[in-house]
Design an enzyme around this catalytic site. Structure first.
Site, PDB file in Angstrom:
ATOM      1  N   ARG A   1     108.395 120.734 -45.430  1.00 39.26           N
ATOM      2  CA  ARG A   1     108.607 119.891 -44.265  1.00 39.26           C
ATOM      3  C   ARG A   1     108.215 118.461 -44.593  1.00 39.26           C
ATOM      4  O   ARG A   1     107.241 118.221 -45.315  1.00 39.26           O
ATOM      5  CB  ARG A   1     107.756 120.373 -43.079  1.00 39.26           C
ATOM      6  CG  ARG A   1     108.308 121.582 -42.341  1.00 39.26           C
ATOM      7  CD  ARG A   1     109.588 121.289 -41.573  1.00 39.26           C
ATOM      8  NE  ARG A   1     110.087 122.452 -40.850  1.00 39.26           N
ATOM      9  CZ  ARG A   1     110.938 123.354 -41.352  1.00 39.26           C
ATOM     10  NH1 ARG A   1     111.392 123.222 -42.586  1.00 39.26           N
ATOM     11  NH2 ARG A   1     111.342 124.364 -40.624  1.00 39.26           N
TER      12      ARG A   1
ATOM     13  N   GLU B   1     115.042 114.733 -38.954  1.00 33.86           N
ATOM     14  CA  GLU B   1     116.210 115.406 -39.534  1.00 33.86           C
ATOM     15  C   GLU B   1     117.270 114.361 -39.883  1.00 33.86           C
ATOM     16  O   GLU B   1     117.462 113.403 -39.132  1.00 33.86           O
ATOM     17  CB  GLU B   1     116.782 116.412 -38.535  1.00 33.86           C
ATOM     18  CG  GLU B   1     115.925 117.659 -38.340  1.00 33.86           C
ATOM     19  CD  GLU B   1     115.719 118.476 -39.616  1.00 33.86           C
ATOM     20  OE1 GLU B   1     116.677 118.646 -40.384  1.00 33.86           O
ATOM     21  OE2 GLU B   1     114.589 118.930 -39.852  1.00 33.86           O
TER      22      GLU B   1
ATOM     23  N   HIS C   1     118.222 118.465 -45.977  1.00 27.48           N
ATOM     24  CA  HIS C   1     117.668 119.717 -45.431  1.00 27.48           C
ATOM     25  C   HIS C   1     118.668 120.870 -45.602  1.00 27.48           C
ATOM     26  O   HIS C   1     119.200 121.407 -44.631  1.00 27.48           O
ATOM     27  CB  HIS C   1     117.277 119.548 -43.940  1.00 27.48           C
ATOM     28  CG  HIS C   1     116.403 120.647 -43.438  1.00 27.48           C
ATOM     29  ND1 HIS C   1     115.671 120.560 -42.281  1.00 27.48           N
ATOM     30  CD2 HIS C   1     116.136 121.894 -43.931  1.00 27.48           C
ATOM     31  CE1 HIS C   1     115.002 121.672 -42.075  1.00 27.48           C
ATOM     32  NE2 HIS C   1     115.271 122.510 -43.077  1.00 27.48           N
TER      33      HIS C   1
HETATM   34  N1  LIG Z   1     113.770 123.178 -46.357  1.00 23.64           N
HETATM   35  C1  LIG Z   1     114.153 124.340 -45.845  1.00 23.64           C
HETATM   36  O1  LIG Z   1     115.358 124.573 -45.661  1.00 23.64           O
HETATM   37  C2  LIG Z   1     113.153 125.393 -45.518  1.00 23.64           C
HETATM   38  C3  LIG Z   1     111.814 125.087 -45.365  1.00 23.64           C
HETATM   39  N2  LIG Z   1     110.914 126.073 -45.074  1.00 23.64           N
HETATM   40  C4  LIG Z   1     109.498 125.699 -44.919  1.00 23.64           C
HETATM   41  O2  LIG Z   1     108.729 126.466 -45.839  1.00 23.64           O
HETATM   42  C5  LIG Z   1     107.516 126.815 -45.202  1.00 23.64           C
HETATM   43  C6  LIG Z   1     106.881 127.992 -45.918  1.00 23.64           C
HETATM   44  O3  LIG Z   1     107.597 129.181 -45.640  1.00 23.64           O
HETATM   45  P1  LIG Z   1     107.020 130.629 -46.064  1.00 23.64           P
HETATM   46  O4  LIG Z   1     106.701 130.643 -47.506  1.00 23.64           O
HETATM   47  O5  LIG Z   1     107.930 131.654 -45.529  1.00 23.64           O
HETATM   48  O6  LIG Z   1     105.645 130.642 -45.241  1.00 23.64           O
HETATM   49  P2  LIG Z   1     104.413 131.596 -45.440  1.00 23.64           P
HETATM   50  O7  LIG Z   1     103.703 131.609 -44.139  1.00 23.64           O
HETATM   51  O8  LIG Z   1     104.818 132.883 -46.053  1.00 23.64           O
HETATM   52  O9  LIG Z   1     103.526 130.800 -46.513  1.00 23.64           O
HETATM   53  C7  LIG Z   1     102.813 129.651 -46.221  1.00 23.64           C
HETATM   54  C8  LIG Z   1     101.635 129.555 -47.177  1.00 23.64           C
HETATM   55  O10 LIG Z   1     100.957 128.337 -46.928  1.00 23.64           O
HETATM   56  C9  LIG Z   1      99.559 128.590 -46.887  1.00 23.64           C
HETATM   57  N3  LIG Z   1      98.936 127.591 -46.010  1.00 23.64           N
HETATM   58  C10 LIG Z   1      99.118 127.407 -44.693  1.00 23.64           C
HETATM   59  N4  LIG Z   1      98.376 126.378 -44.254  1.00 23.64           N
HETATM   60  C11 LIG Z   1      97.711 125.908 -45.333  1.00 23.64           C
HETATM   61  C12 LIG Z   1      96.777 124.846 -45.515  1.00 23.64           C
HETATM   62  N5  LIG Z   1      96.393 124.075 -44.511  1.00 23.64           N
HETATM   63  N6  LIG Z   1      96.289 124.647 -46.771  1.00 23.64           N
HETATM   64  C13 LIG Z   1      96.678 125.446 -47.798  1.00 23.64           C
HETATM   65  N7  LIG Z   1      97.558 126.460 -47.676  1.00 23.64           N
HETATM   66  C14 LIG Z   1      98.061 126.682 -46.450  1.00 23.64           C
HETATM   67  C15 LIG Z   1      99.418 129.995 -46.335  1.00 23.64           C
HETATM   68  O11 LIG Z   1      98.176 130.555 -46.696  1.00 23.64           O
HETATM   69  C16 LIG Z   1     100.591 130.674 -47.009  1.00 23.64           C
HETATM   70  O12 LIG Z   1     100.225 131.156 -48.279  1.00 23.64           O
HETATM   71  C17 LIG Z   1     107.943 127.060 -43.747  1.00 23.64           C
HETATM   72  O13 LIG Z   1     106.857 126.937 -42.855  1.00 23.64           O
HETATM   73  C18 LIG Z   1     108.995 126.003 -43.522  1.00 23.64           C
HETATM   74  O14 LIG Z   1     108.438 124.849 -42.949  1.00 23.64           O
HETATM   75  C19 LIG Z   1     111.297 127.373 -44.937  1.00 23.64           C
HETATM   76  C20 LIG Z   1     112.607 127.729 -45.075  1.00 23.64           C
HETATM   77  C21 LIG Z   1     113.644 126.765 -45.342  1.00 23.64           C
HETATM   78  O1  LIG Z   2     114.014 128.088 -41.817  1.00 19.16           O
HETATM   79  C1  LIG Z   2     113.499 126.967 -41.836  1.00 19.16           C
HETATM   80  O2  LIG Z   2     112.285 126.779 -41.644  1.00 19.16           O
HETATM   81  C2  LIG Z   2     114.342 125.812 -42.092  1.00 19.16           C
HETATM   82  O3  LIG Z   2     113.861 124.757 -42.384  1.00 19.16           O
HETATM   83  C3  LIG Z   2     115.797 125.976 -41.951  1.00 19.16           C
HETATM   84  O4  LIG Z   2     116.433 124.782 -41.811  1.00 19.16           O
END
Ligand SMILES: NC(=O)C1=CN([C@@H]2O[C@H](COP(=O)(O)OP(=O)(O)OC[C@H]3O[C@@H](n4cnc5c(N)ncnc54)[C@H](O)[C@@H]3O)[C@@H](O)[C@H]2O)C=CC1
Ligand SMILES: O=C(O)C(=O)CO
Length: 334
Positions: free
Chosen positions: A235, A264, A284
């Site tokens: 993000r 965005e 994105h």
């Molecule tokens: N650019 C895009 O299209 C996409 C972006 N994302 C972003 O990726 C992020 C991660 O997704 P997942 O891996 O599924 O999430 P997840 O919840 O499985 O993993 C997040 C990790 O971050 C760690 N974490 C959380 N807060 C923290 C902090 N303050 N300090 C250190 N570590 C911390 C957690 O312990 C966990 O290991 C989503 O929240 C989303 O914002 C997700 C999908 C698509």
């Molecule tokens: O799944 C998410 O978190 C995304 O950022 C998709 O755009």
């Protein structure tokens, strides 16, 4: 129950009809909106009298939640839920689910793509070729043998670690929670400071919360090696992007691959990263593949079935304030 898909989620109406078929057969009323809306008023109208809503890109703010008096569940067809007012949901007792896991490989593959594109200067090479130039000055660098720092070893961070390890990189990580899978892959956990100093490639995979806002700020960027690069497919708010642009312009770091911004896309004309050197920007798209779009549609409908069966899945922590910031890894691994 009244169930509404408030905006398109990247698959055809035909697939949505199939996925909603059994809910309709059970007597639930399903409404599908195939036009995007960014207007909170329209979103509120679409949410009225609904028990369950499926949302996507549009922010889902308190003003909309307040008017949706029957609302019991918000099914976010995203991984990140930072655009939903979870505090209001918590106070109303509304369940918020996400589409965890739908794009793990898709995002991790774009991270690799951006890394190689930056290290091998692919966009510059493309332009050079088209204007009749040679490969002069386009000598790149390998991933193999480099140190990759993963910040956040959750679902996506762990897959990203696996892909980098397969390229022959040494992978280190900083994360609030450790991943057994990452450790099995040989990932070593370090402090954030150590990660910033030691990594040649840094990839961000934490969610956007109050604690992660500007986690990568000027001070932390200043710890990076001058030939290191930063990849952000998580993000925009996690990085102080003005500080990042400045570091790139001054040559304090060597490059960046950025998929997410403070807002965005379309980005405003003066957005700081637009003229940063050795920087590749994508609008994105990290989540977006044919495979992930299908998976996320399946997951959001599975979320609804699970909720209706009394065994809800993919429930999100409702308040970011529930999450304690990590000072040092030793004191905060859970
Ligand atoms: N650019 C895009 O299209 C996409 C972006 N994302 C972003 O990726 C992020 C991660 O997704 P997942 O891996 O599924 O999430 P997840 O919840 O499985 O993993 C997040 C990790 O971050 C760690 N974490 C959380 N807060 C923290 C902090 N303050 N300090 C250190 N570590 C911390 C957690 O312990 C966990 O290991 C989503 O929240 C989303 O914002 C997700 C999908 C698509
Ligand atoms: O799944 C998410 O978190 C995304 O950022 C998709 O755009």
């Amino acid at each position: 129950m009244n169930i509404s898909l408030l905006e398109p989620i990247g698959v055809s109406k035909h697939i949505i009809d199939e996925l909603a078929g059994d809910l309709i057969a059970q007597g639930h009323r399903f409404t599908y909106y195939d036009t995007k809306t960014v207007d909170a008023g329209e979103l509120a109208k679409r949410s009225q009298d609904q028990d369950i809503v499926i949302i996507a890109n549009n922010p889902y703010p308190a003003e909309v939640i307040h008017t949706a008096e029957r609302l019991k569940m918000i099914d976010v067809s995203f991984t990140g839920i930072d655009h939903v007012d979870t505090t209001t949901c918590k106070s109303r007792g509304i369940t918020v689910c996400n589409a965890a896991n739908y794009s793990n490989e898709t995002v991790a593959e774009l991270v690799i793509g951006l890394t190689i594109a930056v290290l091998r200067k692919i966009p510059t090479g493309d332009i050079a070729t088209r204007v009749g130039k040679t490969s002069l000055g386009l000598t790149g660098r390998e991933i193999a043998g480099r140190t990759v720092g993963i910040i956040g070893t959750g679902r996506i961070g762990t897959v990203t670690a696996r892909l980098f390890a397969a390229f022959g990189a040494r992978v280190i990580a900083y994360s609030r929670t450790k991943s057994a899978e990452a450790e099995r892959l040989g990932v070593t956990y370090v402090t954030l400071e150590e990660l910033m100093k030691e990594s040649d490639i840094i990839s961000l995979h934490v969610p956007s919360t109050a604690e992660t806002k500007h986690l990568i700020n000027a001070e932390r960027i200043s710890l990076m090696k001058t030939d290191a690069i930063l990849i952000n497919c998580a993000r925009g708010a996690i990085v102080d992007n003005a500080a990042l642009a400045e570091a790139l312009r001054l040559g304090k770091i060597a490059g960046a691959g950025i998929d997410v911004f403070d807002m965005e896309p379309p980005l405003p004309e003066k957005y700081p990263l637009l003229d940063a050197p050795n920087t590749i920007l994508t609008p994105h798209i990290a989540f977006a593949s044919e495979e992930s779009m299908k998976r996320r549609a399946e997951i959001v409908f599975e979320n609804i079935r699970a909720y209706l069966n009394g065994t809800p899945q993919n429930i999100c922590k409702l308040c970011s304030s529930d999450q304690k910031p990590q000072k040092s890894l030793k004191s905060s691994i859970s």
